[in-house]
Write an enzyme that holds these catalytic residues in place. Structure first.
Site, PDB file in Angstrom:
ATOM      1  N   SER A 123      -7.914  77.504  70.381  1.00 32.83           N
ATOM      2  CA  SER A 123      -7.929  77.321  71.832  1.00 32.83           C
ATOM      3  C   SER A 123      -9.258  76.850  72.413  1.00 32.83           C
ATOM      4  O   SER A 123      -9.315  76.490  73.582  1.00 32.83           O
ATOM      5  CB  SER A 123      -7.516  78.615  72.537  1.00 32.83           C
ATOM      6  OG  SER A 123      -6.133  78.790  72.468  1.00 32.83           O
ATOM      7  N   SER A 127      -5.941  76.675  74.681  1.00 35.23           N
ATOM      8  CA  SER A 127      -5.720  77.181  76.025  1.00 35.23           C
ATOM      9  C   SER A 127      -6.983  77.166  76.905  1.00 35.23           C
ATOM     10  O   SER A 127      -6.893  77.399  78.093  1.00 35.23           O
ATOM     11  CB  SER A 127      -5.215  78.625  75.944  1.00 35.23           C
ATOM     12  OG  SER A 127      -6.186  79.436  75.304  1.00 35.23           O
ATOM     13  N   LYS A 157     -13.894  81.444  80.987  1.00 36.27           N
ATOM     14  CA  LYS A 157     -12.424  81.368  80.948  1.00 36.27           C
ATOM     15  C   LYS A 157     -11.847  82.582  81.661  1.00 36.27           C
ATOM     16  O   LYS A 157     -12.383  83.696  81.547  1.00 36.27           O
ATOM     17  CB  LYS A 157     -11.969  81.324  79.488  1.00 36.27           C
ATOM     18  CG  LYS A 157     -10.502  80.984  79.276  1.00 36.27           C
ATOM     19  CD  LYS A 157     -10.187  80.926  77.782  1.00 36.27           C
ATOM     20  CE  LYS A 157      -8.734  80.609  77.506  1.00 36.27           C
ATOM     21  NZ  LYS A 157      -8.443  80.596  76.049  1.00 36.27           N
TER      22      LYS A 157
END
Lengths: 601, 523
Positions: free
Chosen positions: B163, B139, B61
């Site tokens: 997330s 996210s 990420k």
């Protein structure tokens, strides 16, 4: 043996000397004050100078002009002081102080980067110091030690658990957008510092004032920024996150002089316990003061700070970097507040600044409420747990406080005056005191056979030799202190010889100079080889000597006889010593003989 | 299939699925990593791989720092930023032989539930519904889609309030958030430090484990060092070796060790999670998952976790508060993108950094920074930030009351304190091993409705975190695994994420129960 008594920080020496000089100036030494003023006078405003030159059509000799200027300035200063005293009577001033001091540590508070004050800018910076994304703090346990020493020396209660909080504000010198400090739970609370008359507190504060310390907290320093108007700012992050302690006093000070004395004393305490790097003059210590006034004859004010109530609205003056600035800024701010209030105005809670040499504080930003620091516990940092055992151990190894040393030196064991006790403690990072005590100890052994009463006076005598005789030679030679230049046993033996009247005072001083200049011979040998031992003159020899000098100055003899100008005897004593064989004329006996011959008594 | 072929297929997929916008920085072909994969293939043949990840592609990420790829956090203020250092997890993966295979798209700084708040555009779910693009969840949506479409073997995400789990649920992948403090956060760009947890996304629990802890593999019959579940002294919130062994020893007793073998488990059914917002399909999936477990001999026990109702509100106070503090560092002075011209509106009394931060941050970040600034302000902190911290404590108490295993790191003096509340909860202690509940209350929403602006309020997005937030507040291990049900409106079965939550430190059990449910076709 003396080690635990003594301050440890070798760097403390020079600033202590400075602080002492400064204090001496403020306190008494009129001539020096005058000289300082006359120097500064040429830099004063041009308006003043123009008036001066316009009024003097005839050329005035420079010396006279300077004298006049100095006189005028003294008068003005006196007037200011009188005005101030008048205004002080009606108003009560209240001052609280916050002191930020850089701790003497190897590493920064939250990174392993080295602390430095003089390295090339931006060379000692870790990722966290620059607030790089993804970096985290690493608390450096070693920074705790000087912080604890400071808090203990300030008589604080060490908290077993304390925490770190973030104080938010945007500024270029604050890379994270917040400063890590200890707002909610500081590591030390409820301390105090005692200020004595000899610390330079205002006369109206009496002989002692206790100022309580609300708390001591650990926090990060900011970066150093340099402005190059209009649009350039240079930043040096070497200083970022240098460990600081912030010391917050209660608002319990009521005179500017005592506020300055408080800062000076706290600096001395921090230095003597080895907690800090440098003093104010090198930027290692900065003070903020909060100032409020209230009319004495009115109801108490409505404001409360740190639990002290009944005060007027306060303002804060930031970043004062000398003791004089502390005092002057408070005077100026007090006068400003009184002027505002007397003209019907209102004091705003605001932050103000002070420039050295100015007469007014200036507004930096208004209303402390307007800056909301949004204190938040730092979620990355664990609570700081301090083992009571560590505190106890540090307490034991802390050097004796200066206050206790003063008490000891002034007490029966040494019998020093405060004027001698203070410099002994403060000079040379305690080395002078250690030397002094060594000489006294040795001398006591040498004087075992003497009566107790004369032994009691040894402290004062040694103090005089160590501070003034030896000190004078150092000053003259512009040399730093060195305990080996005249060894303690040598000085002890020299004083012993003098005390036993084996040599005269003049001889003793001469021998000290020889030793100081490197004469390595043992005292006895030196005295013998140089033929300095006192061979007392006979009464006849004294009389002959006295008659010789009298005959050369009959007029003076007559003056003494007719006008009873006994003081002039001393001059004849001097003459006898100069004329007589070196090291043989004892002043006391010479005077006796002179009195007898001139006055017949 | 050889590791090399697998890697090349992943890289091909990265190109083929570029339209899903899962990656901000894809892996470029280079001899450097190709030869590392070839060497891993040789090690695999010699049965001496560095780890089960040796030679495998893992995407990261983009809020996790990498030296070899930019680290943008999906933000305009870091859109050209390259970190000077690797996060500890990146170092650990590379040490285990993994190839860092690109940086995945995300909601800016991790703030969002649908991966639409990115400087680099929204992530698209690989399965459109009725021809319309749907949310990939957020996210860590980019990581989830990259895994779902075989652009990598596994991916790292971060989970602050769900997330990792929510995108896993929306994309039919497995998303695991370990106990807080197990995986290093050094180099993980902070959103809300007290909640941020590195999470792992994989096709199944086995690949998640390969990244997490490398239990002894049956084939190799030997234990290889854990990959990312390791102590890191650079992260002050990372569990110390002594805390880790305390946890292990509390799990080592026969009573708890047996749960990983054959003993039937007590599965908790948290009543408060049965909210009206649950869609019929999700509720049905939940019931089917529970009955599937019961059929395997485990028992189901309704339990009560009353603070759950307030948990979402508490989360949306605490996380923005920490975010407002953490994001104060982005001023364009030392790194990052700075607005053109003088800042502070060119005036000395202008707002410092106003222009840079105004241009650099997206709307959702600004919204949360403002929220957090407010809730920390002197007038609001008591009613918001401190109140939220109290709720957070209650959430922890709730979980402690239902789990059989006591919190291994809890301060017993606090737990047994005179608080009447505790005593009350003690009475209804339920002694379950894990909780099983949905990951999200509904199927992924349509992207166009999310991007439409006025049509949906930010609060609608916040509701998606309702089931994931409690475990985050308590720092508990939780996993989302996909199960499939027949979809009456479509040929394809519907994938729904089921969440398993365990007591702090019970990560192995959570992974095990996740494994029992994952990929089940239930009807």
């Amino acid at each position: 043996m003396l080690q635990p008594w003594l301050p440890r920080n070798p760097r403390a020496a020079c600033s202590l000397v400075c602080s002492r000089c400064h204090q001496a100036l403020v306190l008494q030494q009129r001539p020096r004050i005058a000289r300082r003023i006359s120097q500064s006078i040429s830099f004063r405003s041009s308006r003043w100078l123009q008036t001066e030159s316009a009024s003097s059509a005839d050329p005035v000799p420079l010396r006279k002009q300077l004298k006049q200027e100095a006189k005028a300035l003294r008068a003005r200063k006196r007037q200011t002081k009188q005005d101030e005293e008048a205004s002080r009577r009606g108003w009560e001033l209240t001052v609280g102080i916050e002191i930020h001091a850089q701790l003497d540590t190897e590493a920064k508070l939250f990174s392993r980067a080295a602390t430095s004050t003089s390295d090339i800018p931006n060379t000692n910076v870790a990722l966290f110091d620059l607030a790089f994304p993804g970096s985290q703090p690493e608390f450096q346990v070693a920074t705790l030690l000087p912080a604890l020493r400071a808090a203990i020396a300030l008589n604080c209660e060490i908290q077993p658990v304390s925490r770190f909080d973030r104080k938010h504000y945007f500024y270029q010198d604050q890379p994270a957008g917040y400063q890590i400090t200890q707002y909610y739970e500081p590591f030390a609370k409820h301390g105090y510092v005692d200020l004595f008359d000899y610390d330079g507190i205002a006369p109206e504060d009496g002989s002692r004032v206790r100022v309580e310390i609300k708390q001591v907290q650990l926090e990060q320093d900011t970066a150093k920024s340099q402005e190059y108007p209009p649009s350039m700012q240079l930043l040096d992050f070497n200083r970022v996150s240098h460990p600081l302690i912030e010391i917050i006093t209660l608002p319990q000070i009521h005179t500017p002089a005592t506020a300055a004395a408080c800062v000076r004393k706290i600096q001395a305490i921090l230095q003597s316990c080895g907690a800090v790097t440098t003093g104010m003059e090198l930027g290692g210590l900065r003070a903020d003061v909060n100032v409020s006034v209230r009319r004495r004859d009115e109801a108490p004010g409505t404001h409360q700070y740190h639990g002290v109530g009944g005060l007027g609205q306060r303002t804060e003056i930031k970043n004062l970097s000398s003791f004089k600035a502390v005092e002057d800024a408070i005077v100026a701010e007090k006068n400003r507040q009184i002027a505002v209030l007397e003209s019907g105005g209102v004091i705003e809670g605001e932050t103000r600044g002070w420039t050295i040499g100015s007469t007014e504080t200036r507004k930096l930003r208004s209303k402390e409420g307007a800056v909301d620091y949004r204190y938040m516990p730092d979620p990355d940092l664990a609570p700081l747990v301090i083992d009571p055992g560590l505190t106890a151990q540090l307490k034991e190894t802390l050097p004796t406080s200066a206050d206790d040393l003063v008490e000891l030196l002034r007490g029966p064991a040494y019998g020093l005056s405060i004027e001698d006790a203070k410099p002994l403690i403060e000079l040379d990072d305690g080395a002078r005191l250690e030397y002094f005590m060594d000489v006294v100890d040795l001398l006591r052994i040498l004087q075992q056979d003497e009566d107790a009463k004369s032994v009691d006076r040894l402290g004062r005598i040694v103090g005089n030799w160590v501070l003034h005789e030896l000190g004078g030679l150092l000053t003259k030679g512009e040399l730093a202190w060195d305990a080996d230049r005249v060894s303690a046993p040598s000085l002890a033996e020299l004083i012993d010889q003098l005390h036993r009247k084996h040599i005269t005072g003049a001889t003793a001083k001469l021998v000290l100079t020889m030793l100081f200049d490197g004469d390595q011979r043992p005292i006895r040998q030196l005295l013998e080889e140089e033929n300095l031992l006192l061979r007392p003159l006979s009464r006849d020899e004294y009389v002959a000597l006295a008659e010789t000098v009298m005959s050369q100055n009959l007029r003076m003899v007559e003056q003494i006889r007719t006008k009873n100008q006994v003081g002039k005897l001393g001059w004849f004593v001097g003459q006898m010593m100069r004329t007589g064989e070196k090291g043989r004329v004892e002043a006391q006996r010479a005077e006796e003989v002179l009195r007898e011959l001139i006055l017949g008594s | 299939m050889s590791l090399l072929r697998e890697a090349e297929r992943c890289v091909a997929n990265q190109r083929a699925h570029a339209g899903l916008n899962a990656l901000i920085a894809p892996l470029q072909r280079s001899e450097e990593w190709l030869s590392r994969v070839r060497q891993a293939d040789i090690r695999r043949e010699n049965k001496s791989p560095k780890s089960r990840l040796d030679g495998r592609l893992v995407t990261i990420k983009d809020n996790i720092c990498t030296r070899d790829f930019p680290t943008t956090c999906g933000s305009g203020i870091l859109d050209k930023y390259s970190s000077p250092f690797n996060a500890t997890v990146v170092e650990q993966l590379e040490k285990g032989g993994a190839i860092i295979a690109g940086k995945t798209n995300l909601d800016e700084f991790g703030m969002g539930s649908h991966s639409v708040h990115s400087r680099f555009g929204p992530v698209k779910n690989q399965h459109p519904r009725h021809g319309r693009d749907v949310s990939a969840g957020g996210s860590s949506g980019g990581s989830a889609v990259a895994v779902a479409t075989d652009q990598c073997y596994a991916a790292l995400g971060t989970d602050t309030g769900g997330s990792v789990r929510l995108p896993a649920a929306y994309t039919g992948t497995v998303g695991f958030k370990p106990s807080y403090g197990l995986i290093s956060r050094w180099g993980v760009v902070a959103y809300a430090n007290s909640l941020d947890t590195v999470g792992i996304l994989g096709k199944d629990t086995s690949s998640v484990r390969a990244v997490f802890d490398n239990k002894p593999s049956k084939r190799l019959m030997k234990k290889i060092a854990d990959v990312v579940n390791r102590h890191d002294p650079r992260d002050p919130t990372n569990l110390s070796p002594s805390s880790r062994s305390r946890i292990l020893s509390s799990l080592d007793s026969p009573q708890f060790a047996s749960r990983l073998a054959s003993r039937p488990l007590k599965i908790g059914f948290p009543k408060e999670y049965n909210v009206s917002e649950l869609t019929p399909a999700v509720r049905r999936a939940w019931m089917l998952a529970l009955s599937h477990l019961r059929k395997q001999g485990h028992t189901i026990h309704p339990v009560s976790v009353p603070a759950t109702k307030s948990a979402l509100s508490a989360y949306y106070v605490i996380a923005p508060a920490e975010a407002s503090s953490n994001l104060a560092k982005y001023d364009g002075v030392r790194y990052g993108t700075r607005a053109e011209g003088p800042d502070g509106e060119g005036r000395t009394d202008g707002y410092l950094y106003g222009k840079t931060r105004g241009q650099g941050f997206g709307d959702e970040v600004k919204r949360r920074v403002l929220l957090g600034t407010f809730s920390l302000s002197a007038d609001a902190i008591d009613n918001y930030f401190l109140q939220a911290q109290r709720i957070r404590r209650l959430v922890v108490h709730d979980f402690n009351a239902v789990f059989n295993l006591s919190h291994p790191l809890a301060d017993t003096s606090i737990q047994n304190g005179p608080e009447s509340e505790n005593a009350q909860r003690e009475v209804q202690r339920a002694d379950v091993d894990v909780l099983v509940c949905p990951t999200a209350p509904s199927a992924p929403p349509f992207l166009d409705s999310l991007l439409g602006g006025s049509a949906s309020s930010p609060l609608d997005a916040y509701v998606n975190d309702i089931f994931t937030v409690p475990a985050s507040l308590a720092g508990l291990p939780a996993i989302s695994v996909p199960i499939s049900l027949p979809d009456p409106q479509s040929q394809d079965p519907e994938m729904i994420g089921i969440q398993v939550i365990g007591q702090y430190g019970d990560d192995e059990l959570v992974l095990k129960v996740g494994g029992l449910l994952e990929g089940q076709k239930l009807s």
